[in-house]
Design a protein around this motif. Structure first.
Motif, PDB file in Angstrom:
ATOM      1  N   PHE A 140       0.840  -1.197   0.000  1.00  0.00           N
ATOM      2  CA  PHE A 140       0.000   0.000   0.000  1.00  0.00           C
ATOM      3  C   PHE A 140       0.875   1.248   0.000  1.00  0.00           C
ATOM      4  O   PHE A 140       0.606   2.216  -0.721  1.00  0.00           O
ATOM      5  N   GLU A 141       1.910   1.227   0.839  1.00  0.00           N
ATOM      6  CA  GLU A 141       2.772   2.396   0.985  1.00  0.00           C
ATOM      7  C   GLU A 141       3.511   2.691  -0.317  1.00  0.00           C
ATOM      8  O   GLU A 141       3.653   3.859  -0.704  1.00  0.00           O
ATOM      9  N   ASP A 142       3.979   1.633  -1.008  1.00  0.00           N
ATOM     10  CA  ASP A 142       4.632   1.826  -2.304  1.00  0.00           C
ATOM     11  C   ASP A 142       3.692   2.528  -3.287  1.00  0.00           C
ATOM     12  O   ASP A 142       4.128   3.289  -4.154  1.00  0.00           O
ATOM     13  N   LEU A 143       2.392   2.240  -3.146  1.00  0.00           N
ATOM     14  CA  LEU A 143       1.380   2.809  -4.045  1.00  0.00           C
ATOM     15  C   LEU A 143       0.835   4.143  -3.534  1.00  0.00           C
ATOM     16  O   LEU A 143      -0.107   4.692  -4.114  1.00  0.00           O
ATOM     17  N   ASN A 144       1.440   4.650  -2.439  1.00  0.00           N
ATOM     18  CA  ASN A 144       0.961   5.894  -1.804  1.00  0.00           C
ATOM     19  C   ASN A 144      -0.512   5.812  -1.440  1.00  0.00           C
ATOM     20  O   ASN A 144      -1.285   6.758  -1.621  1.00  0.00           O
ATOM     21  N   GLN A 145      -0.896   4.657  -0.936  1.00  0.00           N
ATOM     22  CA  GLN A 145      -2.290   4.411  -0.536  1.00  0.00           C
ATOM     23  C   GLN A 145      -2.339   4.151   0.963  1.00  0.00           C
ATOM     24  O   GLN A 145      -1.612   3.302   1.489  1.00  0.00           O
ATOM     25  N   ALA A 146      -3.234   4.853   1.643  1.00  0.00           N
ATOM     26  CA  ALA A 146      -3.308   4.748   3.102  1.00  0.00           C
ATOM     27  C   ALA A 146      -4.111   3.533   3.554  1.00  0.00           C
ATOM     28  O   ALA A 146      -3.646   2.721   4.351  1.00  0.00           O
ATOM     29  N   TYR A 147      -5.352   3.422   3.050  1.00  0.00           N
ATOM     30  CA  TYR A 147      -6.307   2.467   3.616  1.00  0.00           C
ATOM     31  C   TYR A 147      -7.070   1.750   2.501  1.00  0.00           C
ATOM     32  O   TYR A 147      -6.857   2.011   1.313  1.00  0.00           O
ATOM     33  N   GLY A 148      -7.979   0.870   2.897  1.00  0.00           N
ATOM     34  CA  GLY A 148      -8.847   0.218   1.928  1.00  0.00           C
ATOM     35  C   GLY A 148      -8.281  -1.086   1.413  1.00  0.00           C
ATOM     36  O   GLY A 148      -7.832  -1.939   2.185  1.00  0.00           O
TER      37      GLY A 148
END
Length: 608
Positions: free
Chosen positions: A396-404
């Motif tokens: 998720f972090e690599d994708l700059n995504q926090a949640y979900g």
């Protein structure tokens, strides 16, 4: 003309006097055994209540309930990941408007204890830290590490702009501000604590600062010169002894977290503690002149994807449920419980002479809604955004995504049977073969492998991974990345060439095309409407469903999961409207279910 000038001058003088009256400052200091408010002894009877866990529209009503139970103070954390969801982008609007929360408390005659920390624990995602801190190589939270301190300083100064002017010594109602949070349970670096103190002062928090820790950690977590509050005990003699031993033989004596109940996590029994077992303890503490903050007075709901999780080497991963009812004196919907009424009786005995409690507001009305149809659907594989391609799976972090959720897709050669292994899965995966669900993996049970029978030819492998909540307590704060965090293997051979689809579900209604055909055997979004002739609180009954998330009128109500103990989702009246209301359910496991109803009462204690 002269009369007009005199009138204007009188108005200016009146306005000036009014503004000065509004900004009347107070003093709040430490006496040898008690707090001193404007030089007079003051016993805090406080209750914790978190602004994001209560609809903004209901803040005032909850505070009236606090006054009715006899509280004179409200305690709240400040949540870094809400206010800086992406680096450098701050949000203090809507339900994040903590300054307005504090101002409403003042209007309702309540003081405030502020806990910006910036680590909060609180059964909250990543203990309040924003996910993106993990993308800064070498950053170490709760330490003197340079990158962390830089981000911490930026955050706390933004908080200071909002809240420092609301301290008592500036005419506001914030009595005291906590630095860090139970740091002694994590470390013992006094230099780090001193940096906390300096950063808070530079951010404008120039009133009373304090620390709080459980008994075993108070020596580690206390910074000389600050009041050492204590958590989790209420033996008056012991409280006074431990605080005075760490504070030059003096008080005041403050229990910063007094627990009349506890929180829940998925798959375990609902925690309840009888009111009767705590009334005597509350009476003893107040009789001893000790100030207190109940954790929680009102828990509310951890909506969206903001629940945290516990995990260490001695017990499994334990993601917390959406309800933060906490078996608190005020229930999840803000109604008085038996515990509320009995605590109110105790507090009434300790009021200053001549003071009486306001009447208890009536319980809020509730409604039951029958047969809500969700006839429009969209299969998850039909609504994917543009992918990110990489040889190995990205977090998720690599994708700059926090949640979900993130969907991982690749193609592998079929015609064989074997074990699919997801190394360091975090946290829950639905495995699909050629668009059909083949099984699930659940980190709670240390599951990372599944036996698959692959049909001949090229096989589409889809893995939908859910972030069930980052760990909020302990050393694993530093190991909190989400998704497939290492690699995927089939029969021991690593699988490469992945497409990653980000599904944060920050907004559920934007751009999704729904159809009336049934999507079978894959995770599915279902949509419907229901009409109301009147609005009131209600509880969505999710017992027919499997696992997922619900939105009503765009508001994310939180997660549901048939494992329990929570089987309903609280839907506040403030988010409903007369006429048509929209509902969307994202269901991971039971794609055939297409209706639900709501109840007048919650179900928080049913395991399946």
């Amino acid at each position: 003309m002269i009369f007009k000038k005199l009138l204007i001058l009188s108005f200016i003088l009146l306005l000036s006097f009014s503004l000065k009256a509004q900004k009347a400052t107070h003093t709040f200091t430490l006496g040898d055994s008690t707090f001193l408010l404007d030089g007079k002894p003051f016993q805090m009877i406080s209750g914790e209540m978190h602004y994001p866990r209560v609809p903004r529209e209901a803040w005032r009503a909850r505070m009236k309930m606090a006054k009715a139970m006899g509280l004179n103070t409200i305690g709240t954390y400040v949540f870094w990941n809400l206010h800086e969801p992406q680096e450098g982008k701050f949000d203090f609007s809507g339900n994040n408007d903590v300054a307005e929360f504090v101002k409403i408390a003042k209007e309702e005659g309540l003081w405030v204890i502020l806990r910006p920390s910036p680590y909060v624990c609180a059964e909250w995602e990543f203990g309040g830290y924003p996910y993106w801190l993990q993308n800064k190589k070498g950053l170490v939270v709760r330490s003197k590490e340079e990158k962390y301190l830089k981000e911490y300083e930026t955050y706390i100064k933004e908080v200071g702009k909002q809240l420092a002017p609301l301290q008592v010594n500036h005419g506001g109602n914030i009595l005291m501000v906590q630095i860090e949070n139970e740091y002694g349970s994590y470390g013992n670096d006094k230099e780090y604590l001193a940096i906390n103190q300096r950063l808070f002062k530079e951010a404008g928090f120039d009133g009373l600062l304090y620390t709080c820790d459980p008994p075993a950690a108070i020596v580690n977590g206390h910074l000389p010169g600050l009041l050492p509050a204590i958590n989790g005990i209420d033996d008056a003699t012991r409280v006074k002894k431990m605080i005075s031993e760490n504070h030059d033989g003096k008080g005041p004596f403050y229990i910063a977290e007094w627990y009349p109940a506890w929180f829940d996590w998925w798959g375990t029994a609902h925690h309840t503690i009888s009111a009767e077992s705590y009334t005597g303890r509350l009476d003893n503490v107040l009789s001893a002149g000790i100030s207190i903050n109940m954790y929680m007075f009102h828990g509310g709901t951890t909506r969206g994807f903001m629940n945290g999780a516990n995990y260490d080497d001695s017990h499994p991963y334990e993601p917390q449920i959406s309800s933060y009812d906490y078996d608190a004196p005020l229930d999840e919907a803000g109604n008085a419980t038996k515990k509320f009424m009995l605590f109110r009786q105790v507090i009434a005995k300790h009021l200053p002479a001549g003071q009486t409690l306001p009447p208890v507001p009536a319980a809020k009305p509730t409604i039951a809604i029958n047969d809500i149809k969700l006839n429009s659907s969209a299969g998850i594989l039909d609504i994917l955004p543009k992918p990110v391609l990489n040889k190995t799976p990205l977090t998720f972090e690599d994708l700059n995504q926090a949640y979900g959720f993130v969907l991982y897709h690749t193609v592998i050669s079929g015609g064989k049977t074997g074990i699919l292994k997801l190394n360091e899965l975090r946290d829950y995966a639905v495995i699909m073969i050629n668009g059909k669900k083949a099984g699930v993996l659940d980190r709670r049970h240390n599951q990372d492998s599944i036996k698959l029978i692959l049909p001949p030819g090229e096989v589409k492998l889809d893995i939908l991974v859910e972030n069930l909540g980052r760990i909020n307590f302990g050393s694993y704060l530093l190991k909190n990345k989400k998704g497939i965090t290492e690699n995927v293997k089939f029969n021991g051979e690593e699988i490469y060439d992945w497409k990653m689809y980000s599904l944060p579900f920050s907004h559920v209604n934007s751009g999704t095309i729904y159809k009336t055909k049934i999507s079978v055997n894959t995770p599915v979004l279902r949509k419907g409407t229901f009409r109301l002739s009147k609005v009131a609180d209600t509880y969505l009954d999710m017992r027919k469903w499997g696992k997922g998330v619900v939105w009503v009128n765009g508001h994310n109500l939180g997660r549901y999961w048939s494992v329990g103990p929570q089987q309903t989702l609280y839907l506040p009246a403030e988010w409903l409207k007369e006429g048509n209301n929209d509902i969307v359910v994202f269901e991971l496991l039971k794609s055939h279910v297409s209706s639900l109803c709501s109840r007048k009462t919650a179900i928080l204690s049913e395991l399946q």
